[in-house]
Design a protein around this motif. Structure first.
Motif, PDB file in Angstrom:
ATOM      1  N   UNK A 101       0.840  -1.200   0.000  1.00 63.09           N
ATOM      2  CA  UNK A 101       0.000   0.000   0.000  1.00 63.09           C
ATOM      3  C   UNK A 101       0.873   1.248   0.000  1.00 63.09           C
ATOM      4  N   UNK A 102       0.554   2.248  -0.829  1.00 65.05           N
ATOM      5  CA  UNK A 102       1.334   3.484  -0.833  1.00 65.05           C
ATOM      6  C   UNK A 102       1.317   4.143   0.547  1.00 65.05           C
ATOM      7  N   UNK A 103       2.441   4.741   0.917  1.00 62.11           N
ATOM      8  CA  UNK A 103       2.594   5.284   2.275  1.00 62.11           C
ATOM      9  C   UNK A 103       1.658   6.446   2.574  1.00 62.11           C
ATOM     10  N   UNK A 104       1.098   7.074   1.543  1.00 66.26           N
ATOM     11  CA  UNK A 104       0.246   8.232   1.837  1.00 66.26           C
ATOM     12  C   UNK A 104      -1.233   7.863   2.006  1.00 66.26           C
ATOM     13  N   UNK A 105      -1.532   6.567   2.120  1.00 74.45           N
ATOM     14  CA  UNK A 105      -2.917   6.162   2.364  1.00 74.45           C
ATOM     15  C   UNK A 105      -3.093   5.795   3.832  1.00 74.45           C
ATOM     16  N   UNK A 106      -3.853   6.583   4.583  1.00 72.90           N
ATOM     17  CA  UNK A 106      -3.943   6.385   6.026  1.00 72.90           C
ATOM     18  C   UNK A 106      -4.651   5.092   6.426  1.00 72.90           C
ATOM     19  N   UNK A 107      -4.296   4.576   7.594  1.00 68.04           N
ATOM     20  CA  UNK A 107      -4.975   3.383   8.123  1.00 68.04           C
ATOM     21  C   UNK A 107      -5.837   3.749   9.331  1.00 68.04           C
ATOM     22  N   UNK A 108      -6.843   2.935   9.583  1.00 67.35           N
ATOM     23  CA  UNK A 108      -7.763   3.140  10.697  1.00 67.35           C
ATOM     24  C   UNK A 108      -7.145   2.598  11.982  1.00 67.35           C
ATOM     25  N   UNK A 109      -7.316   3.343  13.077  1.00 67.96           N
ATOM     26  CA  UNK A 109      -6.879   2.877  14.393  1.00 67.96           C
ATOM     27  C   UNK A 109      -8.094   2.305  15.125  1.00 67.96           C
ATOM     28  N   UNK A 110      -7.938   1.062  15.612  1.00 62.53           N
ATOM     29  CA  UNK A 110      -9.025   0.370  16.318  1.00 62.53           C
ATOM     30  C   UNK A 110      -8.809   0.467  17.818  1.00 62.53           C
ATOM     31  N   UNK A 111      -9.839   0.900  18.510  1.00 61.81           N
ATOM     32  CA  UNK A 111      -9.778   1.108  19.965  1.00 61.81           C
ATOM     33  C   UNK A 111     -10.736   0.145  20.662  1.00 61.81           C
ATOM     34  N   UNK A 112     -10.462  -0.172  21.935  1.00 63.27           N
ATOM     35  CA  UNK A 112     -11.349  -1.088  22.659  1.00 63.27           C
ATOM     36  C   UNK A 112     -12.705  -0.473  22.994  1.00 63.27           C
ATOM     37  N   UNK A 113     -12.742   0.853  23.195  1.00 64.40           N
ATOM     38  CA  UNK A 113     -14.007   1.514  23.541  1.00 64.40           C
ATOM     39  C   UNK A 113     -13.873   3.016  23.309  1.00 64.40           C
ATOM     40  N   UNK A 114     -15.007   3.701  23.353  1.00 63.55           N
ATOM     41  CA  UNK A 114     -15.004   5.141  23.092  1.00 63.55           C
ATOM     42  C   UNK A 114     -14.230   5.896  24.174  1.00 63.55           C
ATOM     43  N   UNK A 115     -14.128   5.305  25.356  1.00 62.30           N
ATOM     44  CA  UNK A 115     -13.364   5.930  26.430  1.00 62.30           C
ATOM     45  C   UNK A 115     -11.872   6.017  26.143  1.00 62.30           C
ATOM     46  N   UNK A 116     -11.412   5.279  25.124  1.00 63.96           N
ATOM     47  CA  UNK A 116      -9.982   5.290  24.787  1.00 63.96           C
ATOM     48  C   UNK A 116      -9.616   6.325  23.720  1.00 63.96           C
ATOM     49  N   UNK A 117     -10.561   7.191  23.359  1.00 63.31           N
ATOM     50  CA  UNK A 117     -10.298   8.177  22.300  1.00 63.31           C
ATOM     51  C   UNK A 117      -9.196   9.168  22.665  1.00 63.31           C
ATOM     52  N   UNK A 118      -9.075   9.451  23.954  1.00 67.15           N
ATOM     53  CA  UNK A 118      -8.133  10.499  24.362  1.00 67.15           C
ATOM     54  C   UNK A 118      -6.719  10.154  23.947  1.00 67.15           C
ATOM     55  N   UNK A 119      -6.055  11.160  23.413  1.00 68.13           N
ATOM     56  CA  UNK A 119      -4.700  10.943  22.931  1.00 68.13           C
ATOM     57  C   UNK A 119      -4.683  10.554  21.458  1.00 68.13           C
ATOM     58  N   UNK A 120      -5.722   9.862  21.007  1.00 68.39           N
ATOM     59  CA  UNK A 120      -5.787   9.472  19.590  1.00 68.39           C
ATOM     60  C   UNK A 120      -6.492  10.551  18.771  1.00 68.39           C
ATOM     61  N   UNK A 121      -7.538  11.152  19.362  1.00 67.94           N
ATOM     62  CA  UNK A 121      -8.194  12.284  18.706  1.00 67.94           C
ATOM     63  C   UNK A 121      -7.878  13.541  19.515  1.00 67.94           C
ATOM     64  N   UNK A 122      -7.692  14.664  18.807  1.00 73.66           N
ATOM     65  CA  UNK A 122      -7.309  15.884  19.515  1.00 73.66           C
ATOM     66  C   UNK A 122      -8.525  16.643  19.997  1.00 73.66           C
ATOM     67  N   UNK A 123      -9.572  16.499  19.253  1.00 73.30           N
ATOM     68  CA  UNK A 123     -10.674  17.415  19.432  1.00 73.30           C
ATOM     69  C   UNK A 123     -11.887  16.592  19.022  1.00 73.30           C
ATOM     70  N   UNK A 124     -12.743  16.280  19.972  1.00 73.92           N
ATOM     71  CA  UNK A 124     -13.862  15.388  19.665  1.00 73.92           C
ATOM     72  C   UNK A 124     -15.159  16.179  19.738  1.00 73.92           C
TER      73      UNK A 124
END
Ligand code: TXA
Ligand code: MG
Length: 326
Positions: free
Chosen positions: A53-76
């Motif tokens: 896959x070309x390096x400029x195609x982003x991948x999805x980050x999978x989290x265990x729950x919505x409570x783990x968003x902090x640090x991964x998203x800056x602004x929710x």
């Protein structure tokens, strides 16, 4: 590649390999993912290398729950919280402004990140045991049809992937719905089996559809994505029999239709597929792989209905058919 079961010792082996920076394919409710420790840029780089896959195609980050968003998203934004509450765990990916834990290799250098909490019990159990986040694109080589069984994953990769957790056939069968909430107005980047109307109801506003050649780079948005090897053509239901007969004059044909054949022909393999959208979605990729397996000259797919239930299926079929005539 080792095929792992789904008991505690299998999950522990998988989690251990992920901690070492190795790649493990995992079941999700949508399609199988090729997972790496999202906090380990070298591991994520290995995902790109394995997929081609070309390096400029982003991948999805999978989290265990919505409570783990902090640090991964800056602004929710509030709309994201509402969608997460309504649809996570589940087949929905949110594009948000990236947080400090997100490495450039995940986003292809973009300022946003795709996040999702998968519902599959094995993905859930693995995420909890692993204790971090997993970067995972679909577990197929770049441009191929996404895998919906462990056997499909084994067909795609060799030793660059250490193991696949066999969680059975995926329940949804098409990739997650992607909603971009990083800009001024929410946008639907990739339709999935969560209906756009249901998303709009939760956020209380209309979703704009992203124009074809604009917006954040997303490989699922390339026209010829999700394609089998054989050229694929979409055919109106009323033209199917005549088109099959015509194609048989020059070679072998595979047909995907929501009905059986009118006549048998030894050069024609006919795959009957479910006529409810939800079942069709679940069966589509496995059926496309079977249709493709014996190298037909062409795959003819009976066009599916208009209407919102079929939006994601139409999208994938259109992409599979795109740019294939040259
Ligand atoms: O159902 C799914 O979403 C599966 C399972 C494994 O979770 N994953 C999946 O990943 O389909 P992938 O990498 O094959 O497709 C993810 C899509 C790509 O089109 C990618 O470009 C887009 O999401 N994407 C990821 N991050 C993005 C971002 N920051 N902005 C825009 N698009 C993004
Ligand atoms: Mg993919």
């Amino acid at each position: 590649m080792i095929r792992l079961g789904i008991d505690a010792s299998d999950l522990e082996r998988a989690a251990g390999w992920l901690r070492e920076g190795r790649l493990v394919a995992i079941p999700t409710e949508t399609v199988y993912g090729l997972a790496a420790d999202a906090a380990n840029p070298d591991a994520v780089r290995r995902v790109f290398a394995a997929k081609g896959r070309p390096a400029d195609h982003p991948v999805i980050v999978h989290l265990p729950d919505a409570g783990s968003l902090d640090g991964w998203a800056a602004d929710v934004p509030a709309a994201a919280r509402r969608l997460a509450a309504a649809f996570w765990p589940g087949p929905l990916t949110l594009i948000l402004k990236r947080g400090p834990r997100v490495d450039d290799v995940i986003t292809g250098g973009q300022s946003t990140v795709g996040l999702r909490v998968p519902a599959h019990p094995i993905a859930q159990a693995l995420l909890k045991r692993f204790g971090g986040a997993l970067a995972a694109p679909s577990a197929n080589r770049f441009g191929h049809v996404s895998p919906t069984t462990a056997a499909h994953v084994i067909d795609e990769f060799d030793d660059e992937v250490v193991a696949v957790l066999d969680g059975g056939a995926c329940d949804v069968g098409l990739e997650s719905t992607i909603v971009d909430l990083s800009g001024d107005a929410p946008r639907l980047l990739r339709p999935g089996m969560i209906a756009a109307a249901d998303l709009e109801e939760v956020i209380g506003m209309p979703l704009a559809e992203a124009p074809e050649n604009e917006g954040p780079r997303a490989s699922g948005r390339l026209p010829s994505h999700y394609a089998p090897e054989a050229p694929l053509r979409l055919v109106a239901p009323e033209a199917l029999d005549a088109t099959v007969a015509e194609a048989l004059e020059t070679g072998s044909v595979a047909v995907l239709a929501r009905r059986g054949p009118d006549a048998l022909h030894d050069q024609c393999r006919w795959f009957r597929i479910a006529d409810r959208a939800e079942d069709y979605a679940r069966e589509l990729y496995a059926t496309l792989r079977r249709a493709d397996a014996r190298g037909p000259a062409v795959i003819l797919v009976e066009a599916v209905p208009e209407g919102p239930d079929w939006q994601a299926i139409r999208d994938r079929l259109r992409r599979a058919a795109a740019d294939r005539d040259d």
